[in-house]
Scaffold this active site. Sequence first.
Site, mmCIF file in Angstrom:
data_model
loop_
_atom_site.group_PDB
_atom_site.id
_atom_site.type_symbol
_atom_site.label_atom_id
_atom_site.label_comp_id
_atom_site.label_asym_id
_atom_site.label_seq_id
_atom_site.Cartn_x
_atom_site.Cartn_y
_atom_site.Cartn_z
ATOM 1 N N GLY A 200 0.737 -1.369 -0.043
ATOM 2 C CA GLY A 200 0.023 0.163 0.012
ATOM 3 C C GLY A 200 1.048 1.259 -0.135
ATOM 4 N N GLY B 57 0.660 8.796 3.266
ATOM 5 C CA GLY B 57 1.335 9.866 3.487
ATOM 6 C C GLY B 57 2.754 9.959 3.871
ATOM 7 N N GLY C 122 4.877 7.418 2.454
ATOM 8 C CA GLY C 122 5.578 6.662 1.277
ATOM 9 C C GLY C 122 5.086 5.380 1.056
ATOM 10 N N ASP D 68 -2.259 8.526 17.830
ATOM 11 C CA ASP D 68 -3.041 8.236 16.503
ATOM 12 C C ASP D 68 -3.773 7.078 16.435
ATOM 13 O OD1 ASP D 68 -3.605 8.932 13.936
ATOM 14 O OD2 ASP D 68 -1.886 8.491 12.824
#
Length: 453
Positions: free
Chosen positions: A22, A25, A27, A138
Amino acid sequence: MHGLEPADPPALGGYPLLARLGAGGMGQVYLSRTAAGRPLALKTVRSDLGAEQGFEARFDREIRNSDRVRSPWSVAVVDHSAPGQRPQWLATEYVPAPSLGDWVERHGPLPEAALLALAAELCGALGAVHGTGLAHRDVKPGNVLLAGDHPRLIDFGIARAADDSRHTHTGGMIGSPGFLAPEQATGTGTAAPADVFSLAAVLAHAATGRGPFARPEENASAPVLLYRIVHEEPDLDGVPDALRPLLAACLVKQPEERPTASALGERLADIGAHGHQWQQAVPAALAADLAARERSLRALADGTPPPRQEPGPGTAGTPGFGPPPTMPPAPAPPASVPLPAAAQPAAYAQPQVAVQPQFSVQPPVSAQPPVAVQSAFPAPAPGGAPQVPVPPVRKRLSNRMLVSLVLLVLVLSPVLSRTMREPVFFLVVAAPFVLAGFLIRRAVVRRRGRRGR
């Protein structure tokens, strides 16, 4: 999982790249493996992030912090790039499981039994993180992997280093809109109570298919979600009755009024939610999906990787996305020097992917005047074998004459001496002159060779 693209390097840090998992954001994320066959998720850092001042120090610090968290709900850090290496990368153990966000989007909310078991498991995951004095910052559906033994809470290090970079440069928030705590939305705090708030938002998403501050069938923007998080009450319609008051307690605006992760785990145990129930509560469709992923991983490890894909429209040449090639392409042999087919290197014998540059600083080949290039190799004979160069006749005769002259001097030296008793004296006197003549002749031959004469 997709095949590698032509611009992808074959390996990073000594680890072979097998497929693409995949992109985000940060890389690209690749599937790799160790020499012993252990599957790895190898995450790269975009070149623009790696070039920012202070990013490398934050990257190294967050990797060390994430390695401190050892629990059944975390993924182990296996290796990472050395200081100064580009592109930067991080290798962790690979878990062949879908994320909570992907699963809910494709299959809808989790059943109540699986939801309660997931809540207990994620409380244990946050308790392990907070027990080391760290905060995740997060927690979101995309960072929860629904593995069969235990759910995994991922992305402690590499994403947080990037979030710190964005926060430093823009003064903005750290986290994902829709799952942030009010203090994160306002930039006033990112401690453990913010993780508890985010966990409650994730569980509401798993129960209803949307976040607690989103509306049904709505695609709200980030500013709208952040405003609701700070100023409005959460919408918990659709959450099971047993779980709703616990999530409401975690979603209060004041951080000090929220329960800790361990306290939330105790309250979940009071309503019958235990972490050891996850394996029995996994939905049948999820169990089948995990089994299929395991089979694909074993086939990939035992066989050959997927074929490299052609880059899609608009992806070739995208700046700062994914790792740059580790080596420039090998130059082709000069057009004016045809090589025999047997002498051509294997790299030229294999089919190559033609990549057209976006810009060119040279005029078209047809518009350039022909330039005569003198080949450094002899032209091949009609039979295909190259001719052996023959030294010039004049140079060969000159060398013979010089040797004959030296021999003649040696033979006549006794005669030319005053007496036969002085040949050694004569040789000592004549030797410097012979050596000087030889060196002068050699210099003349070299100068003529450089001039092409």
